[in-house]
Design a protein around this motif. Sequence first.
Motif, short mmCIF file in Angstrom:
data_model
loop_
_atom_site.label_atom_id
_atom_site.label_comp_id
_atom_site.label_asym_id
_atom_site.label_seq_id
_atom_site.Cartn_x
_atom_site.Cartn_y
_atom_site.Cartn_z
N GLU A 275 0.60 22.89 35.52
CA GLU A 275 -0.84 22.32 34.47
C GLU A 275 -0.84 22.09 33.34
N VAL A 276 0.68 23.20 32.78
CA VAL A 276 0.27 23.73 31.45
C VAL A 276 1.59 23.79 30.82
N SER A 277 2.04 23.59 29.80
CA SER A 277 2.79 23.22 29.08
C SER A 277 3.13 25.04 27.87
N GLY A 278 4.62 25.07 27.89
CA GLY A 278 5.16 25.72 26.36
C GLY A 278 4.68 27.73 27.16
N GLN B 36 2.19 28.84 27.74
CA GLN B 36 1.19 29.31 28.93
C GLN B 36 1.65 29.02 30.32
N LYS B 37 3.18 28.43 30.12
CA LYS B 37 3.58 27.97 31.21
C LYS B 37 4.42 29.23 31.21
N MET B 38 5.42 29.54 29.99
CA MET B 38 5.97 30.68 30.92
C MET B 38 5.03 31.66 31.04
N LEU B 39 3.98 32.38 30.29
CA LEU B 39 3.45 33.66 31.36
C LEU B 39 2.75 33.45 32.36
N LYS B 40 2.35 32.15 33.10
CA LYS B 40 2.15 31.48 34.18
C LYS B 40 3.15 32.06 34.79
N LYS B 41 3.98 31.47 34.76
CA LYS B 41 5.70 31.19 35.52
C LYS B 41 6.03 33.36 35.93
N VAL B 42 5.65 33.96 34.77
CA VAL B 42 5.48 35.83 34.91
C VAL B 42 4.77 35.84 35.86
#
Length: 188
Positions: free
Chosen positions: A137-140, A142-148
């Motif tokens: 539900e986040v982008s940019g 924040q999305k990358m940090l969440k995926k990692v």
Amino acid sequence: MPWLYARDFNEVAKQSEKMGGRARHHAQMQAFQDILDECGFMDLGFVGPMCTWHKHFKDYTIWERLDRSVETSDWFFMFPNTKVYHLDVTTSNHKPLWIMLEGMECKQQWPFKFEKMWMIKRGCGDTIEVVWKENYEVSGEQKMLKKVNNCGKKLATWSKNSFGNVRRELEKKKEVIGKGRTVSSQWG
């Protein structure tokens, strides 16, 4: 994107980071500084002795600050209280860096570390792929940090299910080897 990069850069950024031996060429130090600037990195500074590396020669010793941690401004704004400590050790000619982050939640007992042995086990790549394809539900950044972050958690779970507790198993094996050595030394 917030980045922190720490390593042995094998270069000093200014002459004051070197003691002993010949002076470093200004152009060499400037090229290093230019690369850091081009990447948007700034030096985090440090707590402790300045020099992180030394080499002893017959008549002199060279001391240099080769190991450092650099960050982007995005990292600085997210974690402004990050501190880098130069630790003392006697087992290496490099001082390890200890980086303390304030404001970053770290709930794992052990820091996440990708294990090379995972690459040969079926399921590692699939685990990464599933996490990477998930919608967030986040982008940019924040999305990358969440995926990692999620990838690390899923791989840790996958590893425990695939390999068990590797540290505990190693300790058991060392104990068995130790007992075997004791027995063999008793019997000659």
